[in-house]
Design an enzyme around this catalytic site. Sequence first.
Site, PDB file in Angstrom:
ATOM      1  CD1 TRP A 100      13.633  37.612 -46.607  1.00 17.13           C
ATOM      2  CD2 TRP A 100      15.006  35.847 -46.587  1.00 17.13           C
ATOM      3  NE1 TRP A 100      12.909  36.505 -46.966  1.00 17.13           N
ATOM      4  CE2 TRP A 100      13.724  35.412 -46.967  1.00 17.13           C
ATOM      5  CE3 TRP A 100      16.037  34.910 -46.501  1.00 17.13           C
ATOM      6  CZ2 TRP A 100      13.437  34.073 -47.259  1.00 17.13           C
ATOM      7  CZ3 TRP A 100      15.759  33.572 -46.790  1.00 17.13           C
ATOM      8  CH2 TRP A 100      14.470  33.176 -47.161  1.00 17.13           C
ATOM      9  CG  ASP A 167      18.388  40.487 -50.231  1.00 13.81           C
ATOM     10  OD1 ASP A 167      17.834  40.412 -51.345  1.00 13.81           O
ATOM     11  OD2 ASP A 167      18.229  39.624 -49.332  1.00 13.81           O
ATOM     12  CE  LYS A 191      10.975  35.683 -52.366  1.00 12.32           C
ATOM     13  NZ  LYS A 191      12.276  35.908 -51.780  1.00 12.32           N
TER      14      LYS A 191
HETATM   15  C1  LIG Z   1      13.230  35.247 -50.737  1.00 13.06           C
HETATM   16  C2  LIG Z   1      14.306  36.129 -50.241  1.00 13.06           C
HETATM   17  C3  LIG Z   1      15.618  35.659 -50.015  1.00 13.06           C
HETATM   18  C4  LIG Z   1      15.999  34.209 -50.193  1.00 13.06           C
HETATM   19  O1  LIG Z   1      16.174  33.928 -51.516  1.00 13.06           O
HETATM   20  P1  LIG Z   1      16.694  32.482 -51.996  1.00 13.06           P
HETATM   21  O2  LIG Z   1      16.813  32.721 -53.471  1.00 13.06           O
HETATM   22  O3  LIG Z   1      15.649  31.489 -51.618  1.00 13.06           O
HETATM   23  O4  LIG Z   1      17.986  32.203 -51.350  1.00 13.06           O
HETATM   24  C5  LIG Z   1      16.571  36.560 -49.594  1.00 13.06           C
HETATM   25  N1  LIG Z   1      16.270  37.861 -49.396  1.00 13.06           N
HETATM   26  C6  LIG Z   1      15.035  38.337 -49.586  1.00 13.06           C
HETATM   27  C7  LIG Z   1      14.751  39.789 -49.348  1.00 13.06           C
HETATM   28  C8  LIG Z   1      14.005  37.500 -50.015  1.00 13.06           C
HETATM   29  O5  LIG Z   1      12.770  37.975 -50.207  1.00 13.06           O
END
Ligand SMILES: *Cc1c(COP(=O)(O)O)cnc(C)c1O
Length: 354
Positions: A100, A167, A191
């Site tokens: 990511w 993030d 998540k």
């Molecule tokens: C799942 C995830 C993403 C991607 O998220 P989307 O909403 O599918 O764009 C980005 N960063 C992390 C740390 C993730 O776990």
Amino acid sequence: MKKHNFSAGPSILPQPVIHQSAQAILDFENMGLSIMEISHRDKKFVAVMEQARSLAIELLGLEGKGYQALFLQGGASMQFLSVAYNLLEKRAVYADTGTWSANAIKEARFLGDIDIISSSKDQNYNYIPKDIVVPQDADYFHFTSNNTIFGTQFKEVPSSEIPVVCDMSSDIFSREIDYSKIDLIYAGAQKNMGPAGTTLVVVKESILGKVSRAIPNILNYQSHIAKESMYHTPAVFAVYVSLLTMEWLKQLGGVAAIEKINKEKASLLYHEIDRNPLFKGFAATEDRSLMNATFNLTNEGQKDIFDTLWKEAGISGLNGHRSVGGYRASIYNAMPLESVKVLVDVMKEFERKA
Ligand SMILES: *Cc1c(COP(=O)(O)O)cnc(C)c1O
């Protein structure tokens, strides 16, 4: 029978939240309408959005500190781009700790120079680099607090004189850290916060409005703030379920209370991974995630036996990501300790049977 859901995302939600959401799908607050068929301008939904925005700030301990919360669309992946649009003048620095982060870097490079100041790619991202020195002459520093795929997690926010962007898609609201050390947090809901379809952005307003480029409205945090997260139709249902999940968390005692439970769950599971000779952990011990535990079998030839056992026990979503292989147990906020115990019992049974 309800499964023990270890899926990495979209993932488990608290059982009471699922029941409340089901009711709201049938009839939202006795309106005679479903939450899925009301206007986002209806005052009952405007109230939902207001509460969701303020509760997000409250749970993070950021009240009165100049932050704004937004519920946007486009996922965390859209934020890879929005962050750069809003904050990148010339050069930004990133820590590369997983797939990511690497994607965030790729997207930001559409808009300027991105330097990777620290990376764990050399060992398939199985650790968190410790030597991060953030330079003072970049526009911002970006890192991924929890690496969902590899099961590693920053224990602290790296110190920085420049704005910090994080993030937190897979560990938002999971533990107490000093969130005010971070200037912009973003997290896809699916998540640890709600269903897929909305992304939480918590941004310190004072870092905005400093770049010279024109920013399209849909990507511009200031236009979303001006419209109170209603610049266009928000993901009504996803925001509502996220609010219910945040309310569930607040009732439980907030982030401090869930951190205790999360630590208990993680230590139970990691203890078994370390004790049981049929398993080995993937992530470096000191960098292990409280949210995603990655592990392998010591003997891949016994895979069928283990897979049969956990499936029979009503466990779902345990397969690892293709780039790591093996297994990944995602034990987000909503995962009860009892389900982790079921998994640990299966691991013990496997030791007896294999
Ligand atoms: C799942 C995830 C993403 C991607 O998220 P989307 O909403 O599918 O764009 C980005 N960063 C992390 C740390 C993730 O776990």
